[in-house]
Design a protein around this motif. Structure first.
Motif, PDB file in Angstrom:
ATOM      1  N   ARG A 242       0.845  -1.219   0.000  1.00 34.18           N
ATOM      2  CA  ARG A 242       0.000   0.000   0.000  1.00 34.18           C
ATOM      3  C   ARG A 242       0.868   1.251   0.000  1.00 34.18           C
ATOM      4  O   ARG A 242       0.607   2.203  -0.728  1.00 34.18           O
ATOM      5  N   GLN A 243       1.920   1.245   0.829  1.00 29.65           N
ATOM      6  CA  GLN A 243       2.805   2.406   0.871  1.00 29.65           C
ATOM      7  C   GLN A 243       3.516   2.612  -0.464  1.00 29.65           C
ATOM      8  O   GLN A 243       3.677   3.733  -0.925  1.00 29.65           O
TER       9      GLN A 243
ATOM     10  N   ALA B 210       3.185   5.799  -2.759  1.00 24.07           N
ATOM     11  CA  ALA B 210       4.360   6.539  -3.214  1.00 24.07           C
ATOM     12  C   ALA B 210       4.326   6.716  -4.727  1.00 24.07           C
ATOM     13  O   ALA B 210       4.570   7.817  -5.242  1.00 24.07           O
ATOM     14  N   TRP B 211       3.995   5.638  -5.473  1.00 28.45           N
ATOM     15  CA  TRP B 211       3.912   5.750  -6.929  1.00 28.45           C
ATOM     16  C   TRP B 211       2.783   6.675  -7.351  1.00 28.45           C
ATOM     17  O   TRP B 211       2.923   7.433  -8.321  1.00 28.45           O
ATOM     18  N   THR B 212       1.692   6.641  -6.617  1.00 24.75           N
ATOM     19  CA  THR B 212       0.579   7.546  -6.930  1.00 24.75           C
ATOM     20  C   THR B 212       1.003   8.992  -6.743  1.00 24.75           C
ATOM     21  O   THR B 212       0.718   9.850  -7.581  1.00 24.75           O
TER      22      THR B 212
ATOM     23  N   LEU C 179       1.150  11.766  -9.578  1.00 21.01           N
ATOM     24  CA  LEU C 179       0.437  13.038  -9.424  1.00 21.01           C
ATOM     25  C   LEU C 179       1.389  14.216  -9.540  1.00 21.01           C
ATOM     26  O   LEU C 179       1.063  15.238 -10.160  1.00 21.01           O
ATOM     27  N   GLY C 180       2.585  14.093  -8.955  1.00 23.93           N
ATOM     28  CA  GLY C 180       3.588  15.154  -9.065  1.00 23.93           C
ATOM     29  C   GLY C 180       3.992  15.367 -10.519  1.00 23.93           C
ATOM     30  O   GLY C 180       4.121  16.506 -10.988  1.00 23.93           O
ATOM     31  N   GLY C 181       4.177  14.289 -11.250  1.00 23.00           N
ATOM     32  CA  GLY C 181       4.522  14.389 -12.666  1.00 23.00           C
ATOM     33  C   GLY C 181       3.402  15.045 -13.464  1.00 23.00           C
ATOM     34  O   GLY C 181       3.647  15.908 -14.310  1.00 23.00           O
ATOM     35  N   ALA C 182       2.159  14.611 -13.196  1.00 27.90           N
ATOM     36  CA  ALA C 182       1.016  15.206 -13.901  1.00 27.90           C
ATOM     37  C   ALA C 182       0.894  16.683 -13.564  1.00 27.90           C
ATOM     38  O   ALA C 182       0.613  17.507 -14.443  1.00 27.90           O
ATOM     39  N   LEU C 183       1.105  17.039 -12.308  1.00 30.86           N
ATOM     40  CA  LEU C 183       1.042  18.443 -11.908  1.00 30.86           C
ATOM     41  C   LEU C 183       2.129  19.251 -12.605  1.00 30.86           C
ATOM     42  O   LEU C 183       1.893  20.366 -13.069  1.00 30.86           O
ATOM     43  N   SER C 184       3.318  18.685 -12.711  1.00 31.33           N
ATOM     44  CA  SER C 184       4.413  19.366 -13.415  1.00 31.33           C
ATOM     45  C   SER C 184       4.050  19.603 -14.876  1.00 31.33           C
ATOM     46  O   SER C 184       4.288  20.683 -15.419  1.00 31.33           O
ATOM     47  N   VAL C 185       3.457  18.600 -15.511  1.00 32.11           N
ATOM     48  CA  VAL C 185       3.042  18.750 -16.914  1.00 32.11           C
ATOM     49  C   VAL C 185       1.983  19.838 -17.021  1.00 32.11           C
ATOM     50  O   VAL C 185       2.034  20.680 -17.919  1.00 32.11           O
ATOM     51  N   LEU C 186       1.030  19.845 -16.100  1.00 33.90           N
ATOM     52  CA  LEU C 186      -0.008  20.879 -16.119  1.00 33.90           C
ATOM     53  C   LEU C 186       0.583  22.276 -15.946  1.00 33.90           C
ATOM     54  O   LEU C 186       0.183  23.220 -16.615  1.00 33.90           O
TER      55      LEU C 186
END
Length: 194
Positions: free
Chosen positions: A54-55, A59-61, A65-72
């Motif tokens: 789960r951890q 962590a991968w999630t 999300l950080g990568g998607a936010l960076s792209v946005l």
């Protein structure tokens, strides 16, 4: 003795020792406790593995999300830069059109027209203004002081006044304050409205 054997040799040796003594009840209970302990350890290991999984998923999630936010952020920034550039191009186009209209208007007015800023420096002028003052085209430039234009006219004998510098100062003050209209007569009979 069984406990010491258990600690030294392990659970199977302790159970064997109890069986040799024919203490099957105690050997059975010890075996059940060991199975229960193994079951509990197995459950703890399974829970730990599930928690680790789960951890790891979390962590991968978070990484995704950080990568998607960076792209946005990158695409959002690019969008705003593009929009700002488009607005700037539009404003520059409008400014060019208005400047061309102003220049056309200046050139079609019968009077010579010049525009000065708050510091009495030349901003724009019409071709008739150049002809009215009998100025060479290369003489005028943006930012040229009004007093310099008047002094140039004075050197050609355009003023009738005896004290030319005082008269130039009076004309410059009239332009700065814009509170009154000054009619400046020329030697050829033409007048300037300032």
């Amino acid at each position: 003795k069984v406990v010491l054997l258990y600690e030294e040799s392990g659970p199977q040796a302790a159970i064997s020792q109890l069986r040799l003594r024919e203490d099957t009840v105690l050997a059975g209970r010890l075996n059940d406790l060991l199975l229960q302990l193994d079951g509990e350890q197995g459950r703890l290991l399974r829970d730990r593995f599930a928690l680790d999984t789960r951890q790891e998923r979390q962590a991968w999630t978070l990484i995704m999300l950080g990568g998607a936010l960076s792209v946005l952020v990158v695409f959002g920034g690019a969008f705003f830069v593009y929009r700002d550039l488009a607005q700037r191009r539009h404003m520059e186009s409008e400014l060019q059109q208005k400047s061309a209209l102003l220049e056309t208007t200046f050139d079609n007015i019968e009077q010579g027209v010049a525009v000065f800023d708050k510091n009495s420096n030349l901003i724009s002028w019409s071709s008739r203004f150049v002809r009215f003052f009998d100025l060479p085209e290369s003489f005028l430039y943006v930012g040229q002081p009004y007093a310099a234009l008047l002094r140039h006219s004075a050197t050609k004998g355009d003023f009738l006044e005896d004290d030319v510098e005082s008269y130039i100062e009076k004309l410059c003050e009239g332009l700065r304050t814009a509170t009154n209209v000054v009619l400046a007569s020329r030697t050829d009979g033409r007048t300037r409205d300032i």
